[in-house]
Design an enzyme around this catalytic site. Structure first.
Site, PDB file in Angstrom:
ATOM      1  N   ALA A  55      51.417  39.554 -28.887  1.00  0.00           N
ATOM      2  CA  ALA A  55      50.603  38.369 -29.165  1.00  0.00           C
ATOM      3  C   ALA A  55      51.544  37.269 -29.637  1.00  0.00           C
ATOM      4  O   ALA A  55      52.662  37.554 -30.099  1.00  0.00           O
ATOM      5  CB  ALA A  55      49.573  38.698 -30.242  1.00  0.00           C
ATOM      6  N   GLU A 106      49.515  47.138 -25.927  1.00  0.00           N
ATOM      7  CA  GLU A 106      48.057  47.353 -25.957  1.00  0.00           C
ATOM      8  C   GLU A 106      47.406  46.977 -24.626  1.00  0.00           C
ATOM      9  O   GLU A 106      46.450  47.619 -24.192  1.00  0.00           O
ATOM     10  CB  GLU A 106      47.447  46.542 -27.107  1.00  0.00           C
ATOM     11  CG  GLU A 106      47.853  47.089 -28.473  1.00  0.00           C
ATOM     12  CD  GLU A 106      47.487  46.142 -29.601  1.00  0.00           C
ATOM     13  OE1 GLU A 106      48.044  45.029 -29.644  1.00  0.00           O
ATOM     14  OE2 GLU A 106      46.637  46.513 -30.428  1.00  0.00           O
ATOM     15  N   GLU A 135      53.986  45.619 -35.133  1.00  0.00           N
ATOM     16  CA  GLU A 135      53.213  44.743 -36.017  1.00  0.00           C
ATOM     17  C   GLU A 135      53.465  44.952 -37.503  1.00  0.00           C
ATOM     18  O   GLU A 135      53.445  43.989 -38.276  1.00  0.00           O
ATOM     19  CB  GLU A 135      51.701  44.898 -35.736  1.00  0.00           C
ATOM     20  CG  GLU A 135      51.239  44.323 -34.412  1.00  0.00           C
ATOM     21  CD  GLU A 135      51.335  45.296 -33.252  1.00  0.00           C
ATOM     22  OE1 GLU A 135      51.979  46.362 -33.400  1.00  0.00           O
ATOM     23  OE2 GLU A 135      50.789  45.007 -32.181  1.00  0.00           O
TER      24      GLU A 135
HETATM   25  N1  COA Z   1      55.364  35.470 -29.792  1.00  0.00           N
HETATM   26  C1  COA Z   1      55.879  34.226 -29.651  1.00  0.00           C
HETATM   27  N2  COA Z   1      57.064  33.979 -29.093  1.00  0.00           N
HETATM   28  C2  COA Z   1      57.785  35.043 -28.673  1.00  0.00           C
HETATM   29  C3  COA Z   1      57.329  36.361 -28.795  1.00  0.00           C
HETATM   30  C4  COA Z   1      56.049  36.552 -29.378  1.00  0.00           C
HETATM   31  N3  COA Z   1      55.513  37.770 -29.522  1.00  0.00           N
HETATM   32  N4  COA Z   1      58.270  37.186 -28.302  1.00  0.00           N
HETATM   33  C5  COA Z   1      59.286  36.413 -27.876  1.00  0.00           C
HETATM   34  N5  COA Z   1      58.996  35.117 -28.096  1.00  0.00           N
HETATM   35  C6  COA Z   1      59.819  33.928 -27.786  1.00  0.00           C
HETATM   36  C7  COA Z   1      60.975  33.759 -28.760  1.00  0.00           C
HETATM   37  O1  COA Z   1      60.538  33.131 -29.947  1.00  0.00           O
HETATM   38  C8  COA Z   1      61.897  32.916 -27.936  1.00  0.00           C
HETATM   39  O2  COA Z   1      61.403  31.588 -27.929  1.00  0.00           O
HETATM   40  P1  COA Z   1      62.425  30.351 -28.137  1.00  0.00           P
HETATM   41  O3  COA Z   1      63.386  30.438 -26.989  1.00  0.00           O
HETATM   42  O4  COA Z   1      61.527  29.141 -28.067  1.00  0.00           O
HETATM   43  O5  COA Z   1      63.073  30.568 -29.466  1.00  0.00           O
HETATM   44  C9  COA Z   1      61.692  33.454 -26.531  1.00  0.00           C
HETATM   45  O6  COA Z   1      60.426  34.110 -26.524  1.00  0.00           O
HETATM   46  C10 COA Z   1      62.740  34.464 -26.123  1.00  0.00           C
HETATM   47  O7  COA Z   1      62.767  35.485 -27.103  1.00  0.00           O
HETATM   48  P2  COA Z   1      64.105  35.964 -27.861  1.00  0.00           P
HETATM   49  O8  COA Z   1      63.700  36.562 -29.158  1.00  0.00           O
HETATM   50  O9  COA Z   1      65.083  34.841 -27.913  1.00  0.00           O
HETATM   51  O10 COA Z   1      64.645  37.070 -26.846  1.00  0.00           O
HETATM   52  P3  COA Z   1      65.551  38.321 -27.188  1.00  0.00           P
HETATM   53  O11 COA Z   1      65.964  38.891 -25.886  1.00  0.00           O
HETATM   54  O12 COA Z   1      66.603  37.959 -28.173  1.00  0.00           O
HETATM   55  O13 COA Z   1      64.574  39.376 -27.954  1.00  0.00           O
HETATM   56  C11 COA Z   1      62.510  40.583 -28.236  1.00  0.00           C
HETATM   57  C12 COA Z   1      63.492  39.931 -27.243  1.00  0.00           C
HETATM   58  C13 COA Z   1      61.295  41.039 -27.448  1.00  0.00           C
HETATM   59  C14 COA Z   1      63.172  41.820 -28.900  1.00  0.00           C
HETATM   60  C15 COA Z   1      62.093  39.561 -29.334  1.00  0.00           C
HETATM   61  O14 COA Z   1      61.690  38.365 -28.680  1.00  0.00           O
HETATM   62  C16 COA Z   1      60.984  40.012 -30.208  1.00  0.00           C
HETATM   63  O15 COA Z   1      61.169  40.822 -31.090  1.00  0.00           O
HETATM   64  N6  COA Z   1      59.755  39.471 -29.971  1.00  0.00           N
HETATM   65  C17 COA Z   1      58.612  39.730 -30.817  1.00  0.00           C
HETATM   66  C18 COA Z   1      58.030  41.081 -30.508  1.00  0.00           C
HETATM   67  C19 COA Z   1      56.842  41.384 -31.430  1.00  0.00           C
HETATM   68  O16 COA Z   1      56.993  41.540 -32.629  1.00  0.00           O
HETATM   69  N7  COA Z   1      55.649  41.463 -30.818  1.00  0.00           N
HETATM   70  C20 COA Z   1      54.439  41.775 -31.535  1.00  0.00           C
HETATM   71  C21 COA Z   1      53.730  40.570 -31.968  1.00  0.00           C
HETATM   72  S1  COA Z   1      52.291  40.989 -32.932  1.00  0.00           S
END
Ligand code: COA
Length: 261
Positions: free
Chosen positions: A67, A115, A135
């Site tokens: 999300a 999910e 989460e």
């Molecule tokens: N919500 C909003 N934005 C998200 C996102 C999410 N769940 N997951 C990734 N993004 C965005 C990042 O903020 C980034 O945006 P930006 O370029 O404007 O800063 C872009 O997507 C790329 O993500 P980034 O984190 O730079 O890529 P990465 O390869 O370094 O890491 C992940 C990938 C998936 C490990 C990391 O993005 C992450 O941990 N995301 C969140 C996962 C999460 O907790 N999901 C559950 C949400 S309840």
């Protein structure tokens, strides 16, 4: 199809390919994406030409990275309930979709992305896929059905482990625990996913639909009620042209030509 920003539908014969396309945010589910997903599934539901649906994410890195954390950070207790309900409702529509829905997971399937995959009837993944429910690391819990569906699919022990640690698991482990049915090289994922789903859509469409219905009813009923429902459906299917065609084709040593009637 109505005005869509982040979800598009591609067609391949009898399959609809639903693509979540918000690549710059790793296809994260903001309220708009959730609404559009619901709209798309409602529109293709009654399309008689569609026998199955593949759900996938655009780009190479992610199915859906969860999300939208930017939106979740603004939640109040009341709007949080709404966010969760909206996601749950759309994912329940996918779970109850009358045609088979397969998630083709290429890359991250985290939080709401995991999910979403759980709400689909079938899941396959690329070798770079990573699944997780992170989460708790954000101070919240899965809110789009994860605490309900994960344990049903992978069992209580692994579900508790995944939800409490928030750690990601790789594609091999996902296959070992039954979270996905198969793992493919990233560049073959979509073609192999379609071929997998065609192993379902080649079968009698009414039977496939009623098999899904019977399995769903069984999950939510007492065993005797589920068995009664199964018998009633089993009997009902004897009235279909598809059953006659399927059995006649077997006896005549040819492939069946189902009409979905
Ligand atoms: N919500 C909003 N934005 C998200 C996102 C999410 N769940 N997951 C990734 N993004 C965005 C990042 O903020 C980034 O945006 P930006 O370029 O404007 O800063 C872009 O997507 C790329 O993500 P980034 O984190 O730079 O890529 P990465 O390869 O370094 O890491 C992940 C990938 C998936 C490990 C990391 O993005 C992450 O941990 N995301 C969140 C996962 C999460 O907790 N999901 C559950 C949400 S309840």
């Amino acid at each position: 199809m109505s005005d869509l920003q982040h979800v598009r539908v591609e067609w391949d014969g009898e399959l609809a390919i639903v693509v979540i396309d918000r690549v710059d945010k790793l296809n994260a589910l903001n309220a708009e994406v959730v609404r559009e997903l619901g709209d798309v599934f409602r529109e293709i539901r009654d399309d008689g030409d569609v026998l199955g649906v593949v759900v996938t994410g655009a780009g190479d890195k992610a199915f859906v990275a969860g999300a939208d954390i930017g939106e979740l950070a603004q939640m109040t207790p009341l709007t949080g309930v709404e966010v969760s309900r909206d996601g749950q409702n759309v994912f329940s529509e996918i779970e109850r979709f009358p045609k088979p829905v397969l998630a083709a997971v290429g890359g991250y399937a985290l939080g709401g992305g995991c999910e979403l995959a759980l709400a689909c009837h079938l899941r396959v993944a690329s070798d770079n896929a990573r699944f997780g429910q992170p989460e708790v690391g954000l101070g919240t819990i899965p809110g789009f059905g994860g605490t309900v569906r994960l344990a049903r699919i992978v069992g209580f022990g692994v579900a508790v482990e995944m939800v409490l640690t928030g750690a990601m698991i790789d594609a091999d482990r996902a296959e070992r625990i039954g979270l996905v049915s198969a793992v493919y090289p990233r560049d073959e994922l979509l073609d192999r996913a379609k071929a997998f789903l065609r192993g379902v859509t080649k079968n009698g469409p009414v039977a496939v639909r009623m098999a899904l219905e019977s399995i769903y009813v069984a999950q939510n009923s007492a065993p005797q009620d589920a068995a009664s429902f199964e018998s009633a459906v089993f009997g009902l299917l004897a009235s279909t042209d598809d059953l006659k065609e399927g059995m006649t084709a077997f006896l005549e040593k040819r492939k069946p030509a189902f009409k979905g009637e």
